[in-house]
Design an enzyme around this catalytic site. Structure first.
Site, PDB file in Angstrom:
ATOM      1  N   GLY A 409      49.785  33.183  48.158  1.00 54.82           N
ATOM      2  CA  GLY A 409      49.206  34.194  47.464  1.00 54.82           C
ATOM      3  C   GLY A 409      48.469  33.291  46.202  1.00 54.82           C
ATOM      4  CB  SER A 410      47.670  34.158  42.734  1.00 54.64           C
ATOM      5  OG  SER A 410      46.740  35.335  43.199  1.00 54.64           O
TER       6      SER A 410
END
Length: 692
Positions: A409-410
């Site tokens: 993810g981020s």
């Protein structure tokens, strides 16, 4: 001298020997054949080489059992024979003496003996061997016995960086029976013991029927914790039960360091076969998981052995060969067990993992996987019920999550940004506008859009980090192109095995290292798509931000020198720019990780919420929560913590993770938190020799 080591039959005749016919086999060749059979363990076939007088003295069963018991007991292998040349052969009519040296490997080391084989010619003109027990060992009489005495060595301890014991010798309770003290109704006693210990009645009966068991013999059935007070009290009410102290491998921190320390158990037949000739025996303990397995060669003890000849009175007549015991080496890890415990305590109710390391040196300070198991249970031995329970647990406590790879993810956005800056495809000051919360480059993507959660004014790199803008980093990846982005990931070690003591799952991207579409490329830029990252590898990538673009090699053994696994993966300017922006993610009130802000020390960090779902429209998928924090300024104790927790959907996503990471930072950076206590191994009411 000539060496005999292989199954080669050479029928030869020495011309100067009178009466030698073409088919006559001489003693040297007979001895060669005899020793070849010995090396193959074909004792029954060896018996045919004996003279009639020798056979009258020793029957075949006794002969075979003598060799089998003695050679099996000393674990003889690699048998080689040097037969002396025949110039000085000792002859006496029909008798010939053949001098030779036999060498073999035994559990006490290499044994070499000078021997003489005596052959006599029978009525048919064949040479036969005048055998007795001295053809096994020079001073062994037929009335003597051979004994192997084992002196146990101690397995090395495992310590943390502050010399706190993580694995050591401990004391447990061995529960067993003394047959002569059992009540008349043995079946009832067996049922009671079976119920309490969760041991099959058939196993109890089998143990008591062993040939070595006598009425006053202690027959062990199961090992239990010293602290199992209630269980032991129940057992001691049954006549014939006895509980004694026994030495075991002990893990003071139990579940808190389970996947790190691993555990030991008895060696299996398969493992014993694989490690033949390495000094293991059927009673050896061997590392099965974790550091116990990884550092088995350093930790393992090497027992001492003494091969002795006993006379018919049982007294030691001679020591044939002796080998002193060698204790295993202690292993000191870079781990800080206090930090390890704080991270475990914060995560203990979750499914996830955490990695802590010094980002400037690569020293690993903690490795946590939750839920976990108690390695002491493996040492004691699981009952059927307990094993079924732990293996059916949906949380998979036996699974080591920091060995695996996960969608980042981020938390992957700093990597994308640093690669784009390094390749010169991204201007950090440029405003990269976008209208709304979704984006696609053109209609060729159909109904597929990259989405983000928040709109904001100036869409430059710093603000994109503060607001964790998926669209900005998707565009950054597309700007590099699939080839540029892929080559950047390759330079970071994707698809490679990280040079680490534990075997980690390699980080990967795309399909077999190839990104096949612009949509996949865009998603990969913000840590989705087909990006999978190992947490220790991700931590190493983050270290490049504080080391001028160089990734340190993580290491776990104390005393290793700092080195770089990958150099120049980012330019120094790119690393500095991204690190500054990660400080802003924490320090800005709008930053996604502002809750990690502390006045006592300065922290840089990045949150990440990875979606695990089948399609863009899927609403039933789960989420992985990430947070990576870095503290390197104005401190003598630099620290990086990477944490991933599964199933954070509906629990705050990455914001569920941040406070847990900060428990570790606060404890480590301020030094004001209380220190956890290790478990104890000597508590309990069962003294040595308790019995009923």
């Amino acid at each position: 001298m000539k060496k005999v080591v292989a199954a080669v039959t050479l029928i030869f005749c020495l011309g100067f020997l009178s009466g030698c016919g073409e088919d006559k086999v001489l003693p040297e060749q007979l001895l060669t054949e005899y020793m070849q059979l010995l090396s193959e363990g074909k004792y029954e076939e060896m018996y045919a080489y004996l003279s009639e007088d020798a056979k009258a003295e020793t029957d075949e069963e006794t002969f075979v059992n003598r060799y089998r018991n003695i050679y099996g007991g000393i674990e003889a292998s690699d048998i080689a024979v040097d037969i002396e040349e025949d110039e000085d052969k000792d002859e006496d009519g029909g008798t010939q003496r053949v001098k030779y040296r036999i060498t073999m490997q035994t559990l006490a080391g290499e044994l070499s003996m000078d021997m003489v084989a005596i052959f006599t010619e029978n009525e048919e003109g064949e040479y036969k061997m005048e055998w007795d027990s001295q053809d096994i060992f020079p001073n062994l009489l037929n009335t003597d016995t051979v004994r192997v005495v084992t002196t146990s060595a101690k397995r090395g301890n495992i310590y943390d960086r502050n010399h706190v014991e993580l694995a050591r010798e401990g004391v447990a309770s061995s529960v067993g029976l003394v047959p002569g003290k059992l009540p008349e109704d043995r079946d009832a006693a067996y049922r009671q013991i079976s119920d309490i210990l969760e041991v099959d009645e058939a196993k109890i009966e089998k143990a008591l029927s062993a040939g070595w068991v006598r009425d006053d013999t202690f027959v062990p059935l199961r090992t239990v914790s010293k602290e199992a007070y209630e269980l032991k009290e129940q057992l001691l009410e049954i006549p014939g039960v006895m509980i004694t102290d026994t030495t075991v491998r002990y893990y003071p921190f139990g579940e808190k360091a389970a996947q790190l320390t691993g555990y030991v158990q008895n060696i299996t037949a398969e493992e014993l076969e694989e490690r033949e000739g390495q000094g293991y025996n059927q009673n050896s303990i061997i590392g099965k998981a974790g550091a116990e397995r990884v550092y088995e060669e350093q930790l393992r003890p090497k027992d001492g052995y003494s091969i002795q000849i006993l006379n018919e009175l049982g007294d030691v007549k001679e020591t044939v060969l002796e080998k002193a015991p060698e204790d295993g080496e202690d292993v000191v890890l870079t781990v800080d067990i206090t930090l390890q415990q704080y991270l475990y305590q914060a995560m203990r109710l979750d499914e996830g993992c955490a990695v802590a390391m010094d980002p400037t040196s690569g020293a690993v300070l903690a490795l946590v996987s939750t839920p976990a198991y108690d390695p002491n249970d493996f040492v004691m031995g699981y009952t059927y019920g307990a094993w079924k329970f732990i293996t059916s647990d949906e949380g998979q406590p036996l699974y080591n999550r920091w060995l695996g790879s996960w969608v980042p993810g981020s938390s992957f956005k700093p990597v994308t940004a640093a690669l784009a800056l390094t390749q010169g495809t991204l201007d950090p000051a440029e405003d990269v506008p976008n209208e709304g919360l979704s984006w696609q480059p053109d209609s060729s993507w159909g109904d597929y859009y990259v989405t983000t959660l928040e709109d904001y004014a100036v869409k430059n790199l710093e603000n994109a980090f503060i607001h964790s803008d998926n669209i900005y980093f998707a565009k950054a990846a597309v700007g590099m192109g699939a080839e540029g982005f892929g080559s950047g990931l390759d330079s970071l070690g994707f698809g490679e095995s990280l040079d680490f003591d534990f075997e980690l799952t390699a980080s990967t991207y795309g399909t077999e290292g190839e990104i096949t579409s612009d949509m996949e490329l865009a998603d990969s830029g913000y840590g989705q798509g087909k990006i999978l990252v190992n947490p220790i590898h991700l931590s190493s990538m983050y270290t490049a931000l504080v080391n001028g673009g160089n990734m340190v090699r993580p290491y776990l053994l104390e005393g290793q020198e700092t080195s770089y696994w990958k150099e120049g993966v980012f330019t120094a300017d790119a690393a500095e720019t991204v690190l500054y922006d990660l400080y802003r993610v924490v320090e800005s009130e709008e930053g996604t990780a502002h809750e990690a802000y502390r006045t006592e020390y300065r922290l840089a960090g990045k949150t990440g919420t990875a979606e695990i779902k089948d399609s863009q429209d899927d609403t039933t998928g789960t989420e992985l929560g990430w947070f990576v924090g870095l503290c390197v300024e104005d401190t003598d104790s630099p620290l990086l913590i990477t944490m991933m927790i599964e199933d954070v959907k509906g629990r705050g996503g990455s914001h569920y993770v941040v406070p847990k990471v900060m428990e570790g930072f606060d404890a480590y950076m301020t030094g004001q938190a209380p220190v956890f206590e290790a478990g104890t191994d000597d508590a309990g009411s069962a003294a040595s020799g308790e019995s009923a």
